[in-house]
Design a protein around this motif. Structure first.
Motif, short mmCIF file in Angstrom:
data_model
loop_
_atom_site.label_atom_id
_atom_site.label_comp_id
_atom_site.label_asym_id
_atom_site.label_seq_id
_atom_site.Cartn_x
_atom_site.Cartn_y
_atom_site.Cartn_z
N ALA A 80 0.82 -1.25 -0.01
CA ALA A 80 -0.03 0.09 -0.08
C ALA A 80 0.86 1.22 0.05
CB ALA A 80 -0.99 -0.11 1.11
N ARG A 81 1.93 1.09 0.77
CA ARG A 81 2.71 2.19 0.78
C ARG A 81 3.62 2.75 -0.59
NH1 ARG A 81 8.18 1.54 4.27
NH2 ARG A 81 6.84 1.75 6.00
N ALA A 82 3.97 1.57 -1.33
CA ALA A 82 4.41 1.71 -2.53
C ALA A 82 3.59 2.26 -3.66
CB ALA A 82 5.01 0.29 -3.09
N LEU A 83 2.19 1.86 -3.69
CA LEU A 83 1.14 2.48 -4.28
C LEU A 83 0.76 3.73 -4.18
CD1 LEU A 83 -1.15 -0.99 -4.50
CD2 LEU A 83 0.27 0.03 -6.53
N ALA A 84 0.60 4.03 -3.01
CA ALA A 84 -0.17 5.44 -2.49
C ALA A 84 0.30 6.50 -3.19
CB ALA A 84 0.06 5.55 -0.94
N GLY A 85 1.62 6.52 -3.76
CA GLY A 85 2.56 7.64 -4.44
C GLY A 85 2.16 7.65 -5.87
N ARG A 86 1.44 7.07 -6.28
CA ARG A 86 0.98 6.73 -7.70
C ARG A 86 2.35 6.87 -8.50
NH1 ARG A 86 -3.52 6.07 -10.11
NH2 ARG A 86 -5.44 6.62 -8.80
N PRO A 87 3.33 5.83 -8.29
CA PRO A 87 4.51 5.87 -9.06
C PRO A 87 4.32 5.55 -10.37
CG PRO A 87 4.44 3.89 -7.79
CD PRO A 87 3.02 4.67 -7.58
N GLU A 88 5.43 5.85 -11.23
CA GLU A 88 5.69 5.58 -12.53
C GLU A 88 5.96 4.10 -12.72
OE1 GLU A 88 8.10 7.90 -15.04
OE2 GLU A 88 7.68 9.85 -13.87
N ILE A 89 6.78 3.66 -11.95
CA ILE A 89 7.37 2.29 -11.76
C ILE A 89 7.15 1.48 -10.59
CG2 ILE A 89 9.42 0.84 -12.05
CD1 ILE A 89 10.59 3.25 -13.85
N LEU A 90 6.42 0.76 -10.36
CA LEU A 90 6.06 0.03 -9.37
C LEU A 90 6.91 -1.42 -9.07
CD1 LEU A 90 4.21 -0.49 -6.74
CD2 LEU A 90 2.75 -1.90 -8.11
N ILE A 91 7.87 -1.50 -8.18
CA ILE A 91 8.65 -2.60 -7.85
C ILE A 91 8.21 -3.38 -6.60
CG2 ILE A 91 10.87 -3.43 -7.48
CD1 ILE A 91 12.10 -0.78 -8.69
N LEU A 92 7.89 -4.63 -6.72
CA LEU A 92 7.49 -5.54 -5.51
C LEU A 92 8.62 -6.55 -5.63
CD1 LEU A 92 3.57 -5.81 -6.23
CD2 LEU A 92 4.89 -4.07 -5.05
N ASP A 93 9.44 -6.68 -4.57
CA ASP A 93 10.41 -7.27 -4.46
C ASP A 93 10.28 -8.48 -3.45
OD1 ASP A 93 12.84 -8.73 -4.07
OD2 ASP A 93 14.21 -6.95 -3.57
N ASP A 94 9.51 -9.57 -4.11
CA ASP A 94 9.20 -10.75 -3.25
C ASP A 94 8.26 -10.53 -2.14
OD1 ASP A 94 9.08 -13.49 -2.90
OD2 ASP A 94 10.80 -13.73 -1.75
N SER A 95 7.55 -9.34 -2.33
CA SER A 95 6.55 -8.69 -1.45
C SER A 95 5.31 -9.22 -0.99
CB SER A 95 6.52 -7.26 -1.61
OG SER A 95 6.01 -7.04 -2.73
N SER A 96 5.16 -10.25 -1.67
CA SER A 96 3.81 -11.15 -1.46
C SER A 96 4.00 -12.46 -1.16
CB SER A 96 3.08 -10.86 -2.61
OG SER A 96 3.74 -11.52 -3.91
N SER A 97 5.24 -12.88 -0.61
CA SER A 97 5.57 -14.37 -0.18
C SER A 97 4.70 -14.75 0.76
CB SER A 97 7.16 -14.40 -0.04
OG SER A 97 7.15 -13.43 1.19
N ALA A 98 4.28 -13.81 1.82
CA ALA A 98 3.28 -14.26 2.83
C ALA A 98 2.18 -14.21 2.64
CB ALA A 98 3.89 -13.20 4.24
N LEU A 99 1.55 -13.82 1.44
CA LEU A 99 0.12 -13.72 1.07
C LEU A 99 -0.29 -15.10 0.59
CD1 LEU A 99 -0.18 -10.35 -0.63
CD2 LEU A 99 -0.14 -10.79 1.71
N ASP A 100 -1.53 -15.37 0.74
CA ASP A 100 -2.24 -16.71 0.13
C ASP A 100 -2.49 -16.47 -1.41
OD1 ASP A 100 -5.12 -16.01 -0.25
OD2 ASP A 100 -4.50 -15.35 1.79
N TYR A 101 -2.54 -17.50 -2.13
CA TYR A 101 -2.72 -17.36 -3.55
C TYR A 101 -4.07 -16.53 -3.81
CZ TYR A 101 0.73 -20.96 -4.37
OH TYR A 101 1.86 -21.99 -4.28
N GLN A 102 -4.99 -16.61 -3.13
CA GLN A 102 -6.24 -15.81 -3.59
C GLN A 102 -5.83 -14.28 -3.16
OE1 GLN A 102 -9.60 -17.13 -1.33
NE2 GLN A 102 -11.07 -15.77 -2.60
N THR A 103 -5.41 -14.02 -1.96
CA THR A 103 -4.95 -12.52 -1.79
C THR A 103 -4.22 -12.02 -2.74
OG1 THR A 103 -5.51 -12.95 0.60
CG2 THR A 103 -4.51 -11.01 0.00
N ASP A 104 -3.23 -12.96 -3.16
CA ASP A 104 -2.03 -12.22 -4.19
C ASP A 104 -2.78 -12.02 -5.56
OD1 ASP A 104 0.39 -11.80 -5.38
OD2 ASP A 104 0.81 -13.86 -5.58
N ALA A 105 -3.59 -13.08 -5.85
CA ALA A 105 -4.28 -12.84 -7.17
C ALA A 105 -5.24 -11.57 -7.11
CB ALA A 105 -5.03 -13.99 -7.47
N LYS A 106 -5.69 -11.29 -6.13
CA LYS A 106 -7.00 -10.08 -6.03
C LYS A 106 -5.90 -8.90 -5.99
CE LYS A 106 -10.65 -12.17 -3.01
NZ LYS A 106 -11.41 -12.02 -1.73
#
Length: 573
Positions: free
Chosen positions: A477-503
């Motif tokens: 959410a912090r990464a998205l909040a500033g409406r960046p030109e480039i979004l980088i998610l460095d293995d930042s969804s590893s703790a999310l279940d498949y359904q939440t990750d897909a959503k």
């Protein structure tokens, strides 16, 4: 030390006033023994009570002036030391923040923490001490010698003959002590590193029952610091007994000589009493000078360490603009990179992304995934090739402008002891609607709304009062909040279940269609809908293409997909 002294120049006038006040106070201290000798030898024998009271009042006034001037000057010295150290600490902190990652690796984080705390404290103590005693002690010493020469030259010469011995001893000891304090500060760096590691990994240490082991490790570095500090203090502490020994020999010689002079009628008893008082003043002045030498030795070592950081060259100077119209948003042109300058950690990286596209990066641990995005943000300079954003070489983009293009959620990121709202906003003063949208897209709004305080819920340091998945959603959410030109998610969804990750991925595509996204993941399910997937192995490109293309052309990707998702239709989808 010259670099540090440049911070004192703005306070030169203020310091001069304080030193003049100190000078006046020191003269009053020197006047007291002289007045006492005159009172005993010249006034008392006349039995003029009025004159005795008058000179007593004069001595009282001198004492009050000395007391008041010392207090005023000491307060002024404290202010100069405080403000100067604050400026040094500010510039040091700013310079640390502007160090490249390579320079930070060279200095090490614990060493930078130590330089910002204990080293600046040593400078603060030295500046305060030099102003308090740097004028007073030399004047009391030299003035005391001058007054004794005026009162009784023969006795003064006996005392002065001891000063060259003391000077040689202090200089010799100081030369030995300063290098020891440098070694001591290095040992403190190691202790800070161990403490930092223990505090950061306290949960792992407890979980693995390694508390005793870590206590022994800390005990080792703590003992090393104590041993080096003890050695440095023993060497520098040798000046005190040396001074006492030499000066006491001198005092004994003075008393014996004075006794003979009084017996022969060549001096007065009042002179001897005043001389002994002046001797005490001279002794205290020498002790103060010795303390200044010890403190200067520590501060000199600290000043060199601070100057190393302040004078560190800009490792990532912005180059002349280099723009090529490629039509791509992000382009890696045959990029190579090496941390040590000997063996490449990345080699032959070549791909391009259009605006709004998504790149998935997969690879084994240590294959160079995180290194690649660090090069994109220019945390490190590339060794070969070029990286372009909208055709502009990142080397020619101002760092502040470059970094505002990105929204990043790193693999190991930090939440602060503040509210959820402030952790997402991160001091950017973003609109509330923008923050709430980011939280919804990151799938964090569901658990935030269930909290009693909602977005005002207070987090502990590092977000330890949240689960792993909740922390990762807040970071996204912090990464998205500033409406960046480039979004980088460095293995930042590893703790999310498949359904939440897909959503989360669907919401990002829906609400931030203009954002170019780079996903680093270990799961094929997280990257298979990406426009482009890059497979890395030991810093080299093993495959580049869509999910379907890699299933046909990249054996490593195909095997990973079969292992994680099975060999059925899902793996081919």
């Amino acid at each position: 030390m010259r670099k540090i002294l440049s911070y004192v120049r703005p306070y030169a006038f203020y310091m001069s006033v304080g030193m003049f006040i100190k000078f006046v106070g020191a003269l009053m201290d020197l006047a007291l023994p002289y007045i006492l000798a005159y009172l005993i030898d010249d006034v008392a024998p006349t039995k003029n009570v009025t004159a005795i009271y008058l000179w007593g009042v004069v001595m009282l006034i001198c004492s009050i002036i000395a007391w008041v001037t010392n207090i005023v000057a000491n307060r002024m010295a404290s202010k100069v030391a405080r403000d100067t150290t604050r400026s040094i600490r500010h510039d040091l902190y700013e310079r640390i923040n502007n160090l490249s990652c390579r320079q930070t690796d060279e200095f090490t984080i614990p060493s930078l923490i130590s330089r910002l705390t204990s080293d600046t404290y040593n400078i603060h103590r030295m500046l305060g001490m030099m102003q308090r005693l740097g004028v007073r002690a030399p004047i009391l010493l030299l003035g005391g010698v001058v007054v004794t020469l005026i009162m009784e030259p023969k006795l003064a010469l006996v005392l002065v003959s001891t000063l060259p011995i003391l000077a040689v001893g202090v200089v010799y000891i100081s030369r030995k002590g300063i290098p020891m304090y440098r070694v001591l500060q290095t040992a403190i760096d190691r202790m800070v590193r161990v403490v930092r590691d223990n505090i950061t990994g306290i949960r792992v240490i407890k979980a693995l029952s390694k508390t005793e082991y870590e206590m022994r490790r800390f005990e080792g570095v703590n003992e090393e610091v104590s041993r080096k500090e003890r050695r440095a203090n023993i060497v520098m502490g040798a000046t005190n007994p040396l001074m006492n020994l030499v000066l006491n020999f001198g005092l004994t010689a003075v008393i014996v000589t004075g006794a003979f002079l009084v017996n022969w009628g060549q001096t007065e008893p009042g002179n001897i009493i005043a001389f002994l008082t002046l001797f005490t003043i001279i002794l205290n002045a020498l002790m103060s000078i010795n303390r200044m030498f010890v403190m200067y030795s520590q501060a000199s070592a600290s000043a060199q360490r601070i100057t190393q950081v302040l004078d560190a060259p800009m490792d990532l100077e912005t180059e002349a603009p280099d723009v090529v119209d490629t039509g791509d948003h992000i382009r890696f042109e045959n990029v190579s990179f090496s941390y040590n300058g000997k063996q490449n950690n990345l080699e032959g990286i070549d791909f391009a992304l259009k605006h709004g596209q998504t790149l998935g990066i997969m690879g084994a641990t240590g294959s160079g995934k995180t290194t690649l995005i660090q090069l994109l943000q220019r945390f490190y300079p590339v060794s070969g090739g070029a990286i372009r954003i909208d055709g502009a070489n990142v080397n020619g983009i101002e760092p502040k402008r470059l970094h505002t293009m990105f929204g990043v959620a790193f693999q190991s990121d930090t939440l602060f002891a503040d509210t959820i709202y402030e952790n997402i906003d991160f001091g950017r003063n973003l609109p509330k609607e923008q923050i709430e949208l980011a939280a919804r897209c990151a799938q964090a709004a569901d658990f935030i709304d269930k909290l009693p305080d909602g977005y005002q819920h207070m987090l502990t340091s590092k977000g330890t009062n949240l689960s792993g998945g909740q922390k990762q959603r807040l970071l996204i959410a912090r990464a998205l909040a500033g409406r960046p030109e480039i979004l980088i998610l460095d293995d930042s969804s590893s703790a999310l279940d498949y359904q939440t990750d897909a959503k989360m991925r669907r919401a990002v595509r829906e609400h931030y269609p203009e954002v170019t996204t780079i996903l680093i993941a270990q799961r094929v399910s997280s990257v298979r809908t990406s426009d482009l997937i890059l497979v890395l192995d030991e810093g080299k490109m093993l495959g580049l293409g869509s999910h379907q293309q890699l299933m046909e052309s990249c054996e490593v990707y195909r095997e990973t997909s079969y292992i994680q998702m099975g060999g059925g239709l899902d793996a081919q989808a």
